[in-house]
Design an enzyme around this catalytic site. Structure first.
Site, mmCIF file in Angstrom:
data_model
loop_
_atom_site.group_PDB
_atom_site.id
_atom_site.type_symbol
_atom_site.label_atom_id
_atom_site.label_comp_id
_atom_site.label_asym_id
_atom_site.label_seq_id
_atom_site.Cartn_x
_atom_site.Cartn_y
_atom_site.Cartn_z
ATOM 1 N N ALA A 157 0.832 -1.212 0.000
ATOM 2 C CA ALA A 157 0.000 0.000 0.000
ATOM 3 C C ALA A 157 0.867 1.262 0.000
ATOM 4 C CB ALA A 157 -0.945 -0.010 1.196
ATOM 5 N N TYR A 181 -5.706 4.711 -2.417
ATOM 6 C CA TYR A 181 -6.457 5.584 -1.509
ATOM 7 C C TYR A 181 -5.934 7.022 -1.668
ATOM 8 C CZ TYR A 181 -8.267 7.267 2.977
ATOM 9 O OH TYR A 181 -8.909 7.974 3.940
ATOM 10 N N THR A 183 -4.544 9.270 -0.018
ATOM 11 C CA THR A 183 -3.245 9.744 0.494
ATOM 12 C C THR A 183 -2.059 9.014 -0.131
ATOM 13 O OG1 THR A 183 -3.339 8.114 2.262
ATOM 14 C CG2 THR A 183 -4.181 10.314 2.784
ATOM 15 N N LYS A 184 -2.315 8.028 -0.973
ATOM 16 C CA LYS A 184 -1.217 7.191 -1.445
ATOM 17 C C LYS A 184 -0.408 7.861 -2.561
ATOM 18 C CE LYS A 184 -1.926 3.731 1.390
ATOM 19 N NZ LYS A 184 -2.992 4.220 2.286
ATOM 20 N N THR A 185 0.668 7.155 -2.997
ATOM 21 C CA THR A 185 1.626 7.807 -3.913
ATOM 22 C C THR A 185 1.022 8.100 -5.283
ATOM 23 O OG1 THR A 185 2.489 5.636 -4.462
ATOM 24 C CG2 THR A 185 3.647 6.867 -2.749
#
Ligand SMILES: Cc1ncc(COP(=O)(O)O)c(C=O)c1O
Length: 386
Positions: A157, A181, A183-185
């Site tokens: 994740a 999601y 906030t992910k990269t």
């Protein structure tokens, strides 16, 4: 000077993503269709893996990965205690038991020596989580897995784009699970991807991700599709939408550029804190590539007069948003009450939890914002050292 609040995270969504969503809306195909197929192909090419299965969350990917490799009621799966709720919850969803494993204090990743100690006759799989994007010690983990005939499902994740030695995360374990999601990269709002070299597992995840109904069920409403389908197994509703995939296709194109920006900010932080013995900067990827999803600072509490919580509050006074990754699973009521875990059972993670704080780290941060965070951390440390 920072006058407005600097959030812990802001996604980097450009005109390309907005246009792609508008075009998808106009196309009339909203749910799983051509954009999802393209996103899977682009992702597989980027990672260099054979199969990529798009799903509506990283959690769904983990759940289907465990199901595909045959995890069943009564099995045990090794899960690091320092992780997000989802990593262990999916094990419980299959009526299997997560056995929590301690971390290494320097890397916060699961400790291979502790994995060996936690193996029992019922152990069937390990879920290494590449915390913050720093690859786990995959060489040792794969060796242990081979010796004990365990499946390796990676929770990546945080780990796009990361490498262990020369190998891209996504091509190492049996199945690797990514999250998109917010906030992910890279993000699709909500979304996930499972990658594998094994065509049977890929097929099983595709089928189980869409009600357990026969292959290419999503084509039911196209000219080439057929109204006929068969239920092969009671599956789940985990398919990604074309709207989300349209965002993902555009985000993936920027993945390397985003990574360069995050890597630069991380380097500025590390340089900015180097002379302060009161704080420990994150471990670097000694062999491979850190994805730099998170920048987790560790406070050396014996050198400070304040706790982590007070540190977080003081940063808030400087208008800086932070987070904590994570509250170890064994400290949560469910795991304490169900399995009887005590803080001392996983001492490294319990101790690390008191010291960790994640600083903002995302491509949209300006140089001035990064410098503001560095100055604020330095000032708080200076005023509160013992
Ligand atoms: C380590 C870890 N695993 C799994 C997940 C679950 O991913 P998702 O939110 O896409 O379901 C997350 C974060 O959300 C995570 O941080």
């Amino acid at each position: 000077m920072q006058t407005s609040f600097l959030p812990f995270h802001i996604p980097d969504i450009g005109e390309d993503e907005i246009q792609a969503v508008v075009e998808t809306l106009r196309s009339g195909w909203l749910t799983t269709g051509p954009k999802v197929r393209q996103f899977e192909e682009d992702f597989a090419r980027y990672i260099g893996c054979r199969h990529a299965v798009a799903l509506n969350s990283g959690t769904a990917a983990l759940h289907l990965a465990l199901e595909a490799v045959g995890i069943k009621a009564g099995d045990e799966v090794l899960v690091p205690t320092l992780t997000f709720a989802a990593t262990a919850a999916v094990v419980l969803h299959l009526q299997a038991k997560p056995r929590l494993v301690d971390c290494r204090p320097e890397t916060l990743n699961l400790d291979p020596d502790q994995i060996e100690r936690a193996i029992t006759a019922k152990t069937r799989a390990i879920i290494p989580v590449h915390i913050s994007g720093l690859p786990c010690e995959m060489g040792r983990i794969l060796e242990i897995a081979k010796a004990h005939n365990l499946r390796v499902i990676e929770d990546a994740a945080h780990a796009l784009p990361a490498r262990f030695q020369e190998q891209r995360v996504g091509t190492i374990g049996d199945i690797t699970c990514f999250s998109f999601y917010a906030t992910k990269t890279i993000t699709t709002g909500e979304g996930g991807m499972a990658t594998t070299e094994n065509p049977e597992w890929a097929e099983r995840m595709r089928i189980m991700g869409l009600h357990g109904i026969s292959k290419d069920a999503w084509k039911r409403y196209t000219a080439e599709g057929s109204w006929y389908y068969e239920i092969l197994s009671p599956g789940y509703k985990y398919n990604l939408t074309d709207l989300a995939a349209a965002i993902g296709i555009q985000q993936l194109k920027k993945c390397d550029q985003f990574w360069q920006a995050r890597r630069r900010i991380a380097a500025l932080y590390t340089e900015g804190f180097q002379d302060m013995p009161e704080i420990t900067t994150p471990a670097l990827a000694r062999e491979g590539q850190h994805a730099w999803h998170l920048y987790i600072l560790q406070l050396n509490l014996e050198r400070l007069r304040i706790s982590r919580n007070e540190f977080v509050e003081l940063l808030k006074q400087y208008q800086i948003g932070t987070s904590v990754h994570f509250i170890p699973l064994h400290l949560h009521p469910y795991y304490r009450e169900t399995f009887g875990y005590r803080p001392q059972d996983l001492p490294q993670a319990s101790a690390a939890f008191e010291r960790i704080v994640s600083l903002p780290l995302y491509p949209k941060m300006t140089e001035a914002q990064v410098q503001h965070v560095i100055s604020a951390v330095r000032e708080i440390v200076r005023q509160n050292r013992r």
